[in-house]
Design an enzyme around this catalytic site. Structure first.
Site, PDB file in Angstrom:
ATOM      1  N   ARG A 169      18.631 -25.976 -11.792  1.00 17.89           N
ATOM      2  CA  ARG A 169      18.475 -27.346 -11.312  1.00 17.89           C
ATOM      3  C   ARG A 169      17.672 -28.263 -12.246  1.00 17.89           C
ATOM      4  O   ARG A 169      18.059 -29.416 -12.467  1.00 17.89           O
ATOM      5  CB  ARG A 169      17.857 -27.372  -9.909  1.00 17.89           C
ATOM      6  CG  ARG A 169      18.749 -26.742  -8.837  1.00 17.89           C
ATOM      7  CD  ARG A 169      18.146 -26.924  -7.439  1.00 17.89           C
ATOM      8  NE  ARG A 169      18.261 -28.306  -7.007  1.00 17.89           N
ATOM      9  CZ  ARG A 169      17.257 -29.133  -6.915  1.00 17.89           C
ATOM     10  NH1 ARG A 169      16.024 -28.761  -7.242  1.00 17.89           N
ATOM     11  NH2 ARG A 169      17.447 -30.387  -6.519  1.00 17.89           N
ATOM     12  N   GLU A 197      26.064 -30.344   8.544  1.00 18.17           N
ATOM     13  CA  GLU A 197      26.153 -29.223   7.610  1.00 18.17           C
ATOM     14  C   GLU A 197      24.933 -29.130   6.695  1.00 18.17           C
ATOM     15  O   GLU A 197      25.029 -29.279   5.469  1.00 18.17           O
ATOM     16  CB  GLU A 197      27.415 -29.365   6.755  1.00 18.17           C
ATOM     17  CG  GLU A 197      28.702 -29.386   7.569  1.00 18.17           C
ATOM     18  CD  GLU A 197      29.919 -29.748   6.734  1.00 18.17           C
ATOM     19  OE1 GLU A 197      31.035 -29.594   7.241  1.00 18.17           O
ATOM     20  OE2 GLU A 197      29.743 -30.196   5.566  1.00 18.17           O
ATOM     21  N   PRO A 198      23.754 -28.861   7.240  1.00 19.80           N
ATOM     22  CA  PRO A 198      22.583 -28.718   6.364  1.00 19.80           C
ATOM     23  C   PRO A 198      22.681 -27.455   5.530  1.00 19.80           C
ATOM     24  O   PRO A 198      23.160 -26.415   5.983  1.00 19.80           O
ATOM     25  CB  PRO A 198      21.419 -28.628   7.357  1.00 19.80           C
ATOM     26  CG  PRO A 198      22.043 -28.031   8.587  1.00 19.80           C
ATOM     27  CD  PRO A 198      23.433 -28.607   8.647  1.00 19.80           C
ATOM     28  N   GLY A 199      22.234 -27.551   4.300  1.00 18.86           N
ATOM     29  CA  GLY A 199      22.124 -26.381   3.431  1.00 18.86           C
ATOM     30  C   GLY A 199      20.709 -26.296   2.921  1.00 18.86           C
ATOM     31  O   GLY A 199      19.918 -25.439   3.310  1.00 18.86           O
ATOM     32  N   ARG A 200      20.376 -27.252   2.068  1.00 18.88           N
ATOM     33  CA  ARG A 200      19.041 -27.322   1.466  1.00 18.88           C
ATOM     34  C   ARG A 200      17.940 -27.333   2.541  1.00 18.88           C
ATOM     35  O   ARG A 200      16.900 -26.683   2.391  1.00 18.88           O
ATOM     36  CB  ARG A 200      18.968 -28.591   0.615  1.00 18.88           C
ATOM     37  CG  ARG A 200      17.721 -28.752  -0.210  1.00 18.88           C
ATOM     38  CD  ARG A 200      17.689 -30.136  -0.859  1.00 18.88           C
ATOM     39  NE  ARG A 200      18.974 -30.505  -1.425  1.00 18.88           N
ATOM     40  CZ  ARG A 200      19.385 -30.211  -2.656  1.00 18.88           C
ATOM     41  NH1 ARG A 200      18.570 -29.531  -3.445  1.00 18.88           N
ATOM     42  NH2 ARG A 200      20.548 -30.612  -3.092  1.00 18.88           N
ATOM     43  N   CYS A 216      17.670 -19.630 -25.127  1.00 15.16           N
ATOM     44  CA  CYS A 216      17.729 -20.263 -26.440  1.00 15.16           C
ATOM     45  C   CYS A 216      18.424 -21.618 -26.350  1.00 15.16           C
ATOM     46  O   CYS A 216      19.544 -21.803 -26.831  1.00 15.16           O
ATOM     47  CB  CYS A 216      18.440 -19.339 -27.425  1.00 15.16           C
ATOM     48  SG  CYS A 216      18.349 -19.929 -29.125  1.00 15.16           S
ATOM     49  N   GLU A 217      17.784 -22.563 -25.695  1.00 15.11           N
ATOM     50  CA  GLU A 217      18.267 -23.939 -25.532  1.00 15.11           C
ATOM     51  C   GLU A 217      17.061 -24.864 -25.444  1.00 15.11           C
ATOM     52  O   GLU A 217      16.089 -24.562 -24.733  1.00 15.11           O
ATOM     53  CB  GLU A 217      19.091 -24.088 -24.240  1.00 15.11           C
ATOM     54  CG  GLU A 217      20.372 -23.290 -24.187  1.00 15.11           C
ATOM     55  CD  GLU A 217      21.541 -24.022 -24.833  1.00 15.11           C
ATOM     56  OE1 GLU A 217      21.359 -25.188 -25.227  1.00 15.11           O
ATOM     57  OE2 GLU A 217      22.625 -23.411 -24.926  1.00 15.11           O
ATOM     58  N   GLY A 241      23.337 -32.867   3.565  1.00 12.90           N
ATOM     59  CA  GLY A 241      22.613 -33.719   2.628  1.00 12.90           C
ATOM     60  C   GLY A 241      21.183 -34.021   2.992  1.00 12.90           C
ATOM     61  O   GLY A 241      20.472 -34.671   2.229  1.00 12.90           O
TER      62      GLY A 241
END
EC number: 4.1.1.20
Length: 427
Positions: free
Chosen positions: A320, A282-285, A351-352, A240
Site C-alpha cells: 500500500r 460491503e465493508p472490508g477495511r 531492490c526498488e 468503502g
C-alpha cells in the site's frame, strides 16, 4: 488518536492481550498478527449500528481485503455474508461454510467460464455489463434465476484515485441511461432481476459521499422500479467505510453514519413506493483493517544523505505505501513509551527506490534489533503481497485473548518453485 494502540506494563505493544515482543521472538519476523476479538467487535459495531435503524439489513464482507481462512471463519460465525469479486473468492467462501445465498459475486470483465462456475457454486451474480448478461444467458438456463446489476451512480470518493470506483472515469457498472433497458432485457431473457448494486470508492470517513451515492443509486432504482416494473429484494450500496490511518484522523462515528444514510434510504423508498428491500453494505477495511499489525525487525540503521531505518520486509509484503502512497502509523513495539525525536525514512529490503514504508517520519531513536509495528495492516496487506525478489511470503498469527495460533505458515525457499516446470530440453 484512535489507532487501536494498547501498551502493556512492560512498555511493549499489546496485540489482542499478547506481548508483541514475545510474539516476534516466538514466530519470527516479518509477521502479520491478527486480533480475533477486534474483528468480531468491528463486525458487531457495524451491523448493530445499521440494523438498529433498518432491521432488514445484511453485511457482505468485501473479502478481497483479507481472505485468510481464519478471518473468513470468524466472520462466518458472526453471521456475515460475503462480497466476492473473483471465482476464487467464491470457491474459498463456500469451503469455509458460506452458503450460496450468502455470497454476492460482483466481477468485472468476467469470462463466460467464470460466470458459469459462479452460478454452479450457487452464488448470486451481480452483473457489470450487458455483455456479461448475454453471455450468462448462453451457458445456463436463465429461467427464474435471480441476478443483480451494478450501476455507476456517477459519484466517486476514496483515499486515492485508484480506489475511486464511480464516475465518468470508472470501468465499473452500467450507465444510468441504460439501466431501465438492461433490466427489461434481463427479464426478456428469462432472468429474475431482484437487486441493484453500486460502489463509489474506498477509505471514506465522511457520510456525505455515501449520502450522494445513496441518493443517486435510489433514483436509478426508483426509475427502474417504475418503468421496468422491478420489485427489488435488495439494494446494495457497496463498501468503502474507512478507518483512521494517521494520528490526526478520527474513527468514523458509525452510529451517526448509519442514522444519516438510512434516513435518506427510507425517504427514497417512500418517494418511489419501493416497499422494504433489504439493504446491503460491503465493508472490508472497516472490519479487518485495524485488526492486524505487521511486525518487522530493524536490521540496519544507515546515516547516508538521509537517515534510513532498514527493516526485514518490503513492498512485496505490504504494497500500500508504494502503490497508493498510503500512510501507516509505525511504532517501536519494544519501547512504546519513548518520545519521537528525529525524522527518518523507514525502508524495506526490496531492490526498488520506491520501497519505503515511511518518508520523513518522526520516530524515537531507533536501534538495530528494535521491533517495529506497522499498524492497520489487516486490509490489503497479505492479500496484495507477492514473491517479488524471490522472497518467501510471511507467516500470519491469530491472537485470541492472549493465546497465539499460526494461521498461515511462513513460506520457504522451496515454495518459490511451486508449479514451475523446467522443460526437458533445458535439463
Amino acid at each position: 488518536m484512535d489507532l487501536n494502540i494498547k501498551i502493556n506494563d512492560k512498555g511493549h505493544l499489546d496485540i489482542g492481550g499478547a506481548d508483541a515482543v514475545d510474539i516476534a521472538d516466538e514466530f519470527g519476523t516479518a509477521l502479520f498478527v491478527i486480533d480475533e476479538n477486534r474483528i468480531r467487535d468491528n463486525y458487531n459495531r457495524f451491523y448493530n449500528a445499521f440494523s438498529k435503524y433498518y432491521p432488514d439489513f445484511r453485511v457482505y464482507y468485501a473479502c478481497k481485503a483479507n481472505t485468510n481462512l481464519a478471518v473468513l471463519k470468524i466472520l462466518e460465525e458472526e453471521g456475515c455474508c460475503i462480497d466476492a469479486v473473483s471465482p476464487g473468492e467464491v470457491y474459498t467462501s463456500k469451503k469455509l461454510g458460506f452458503d450460496g445465498d450468502r455470497i454476492l459475486f460482483t466481477g468485472n470483465n468476467v469470462t463466460t467460464e467464470e460466470l458459469k462456475f459462479v452460478y454452479e457454486q450457487g452464488a448470486v451474480i451481480n452483473l457489470d455489463s450487458v455483455s456479461a448478461l448475454k453471455r450468462l444467458a448462453e451457458v445456463i438456463d436463465p429461467n427464474g434465476v435471480k441476478i443483480s446489476f451494478r450501476v455507476n451512480p456517477m459519484v466517486g470518493a476514496g483515499h486515492h484515485d485508484h480506489c475511486i470506483t464511480g464516475g465518468v472515469m470508472s470501468k465499473f457498472g452500467i450507465m444510468e441511461s441504460e439501466a431501465v433497458e438492461v433490466y427489461k432485457l434481463a427479464r426478456e431473457l428469462g432472468f429474475n432481476p431482484v437487486g441493484m448494486h453500486s460502489h463509489i470508492g474506498s477509505g471514506i470517513l465522511d457520510p456525505e459521499p455515501f449520502k450522494l451515492a445513496i441518493e443517486s443509486t435510489m433514483d436509478i432504482a426508483g426509475k427502474v422500479h417504475q418503468e421496468a416494473g422491478i420489485d427489488f429484494e435488495f439494494v446494495d450500496f457497496g463498501g468503502g467505510v474507512g478507518i483512521p490511518y494517521t494520528p490526526e484522523e478520527s474513527i468514523v462515528d458509525i452510529d451517526k453514519f448509519a442514522e444519516e444514510n438510512i434516513k435518506l434510504f427510507k425517504e427514497k423508498l417512500e418517494e418511489y413506493d419501493m416497499g422494504n428491500p433489504t439493504m446491503y453494505l460491503e465493508p472490508g477495511r472497516y472490519l479487518v483493517g485495524d485488526a492486524s499489525v505487521l511486525l518487522v525487525r530493524v536490521n540496519s540503521v544507515k546515516q547516508s544523505y538521509r537517515k534510513f531505518i532498514g527493516v526485514d520486509a518490503g513492498f512485496n509484503t505490504l504494497l500500500r505505501p508504494a502503490m497508493y502512497d498510503s500512510y501507516h502509523h509505525i511504532v517501536v513495539a519494544n519501547r512504546m513509551n519513548d518520545e519521537a525525536v528525529e525524522k527518518v525514512d523507514i525502508a524495506g529490503n526490496v531492490c526498488e527506490s520506491g520501497d519505503l514504508f515511511a518518508r520523513d517520519r518522526m520516530m524515537p531513536e531507533v536501534e538495530e534489533g528494535d521491533l517495529l509495528a506497522i499498524l492497520n495492516a489487516g486490509a490489503y496487506g497479505f492479500t496484495m503481497s507477492s514473491n517479488y525478489n524471490s522472497r518467501p511470503k510471511e507467516a500470519e498469527v491469530l491472537v485470541k485473548d492472549g493465546e497465539c495460533f499460526v494461521v498461515r505458515e511462513r513460506e520457504t525457499f522451496d515454495d518459490l518453485f511451486n508449479k514451475q516446470i523446467i522443460p526437458d530440453h533445458l535439463e
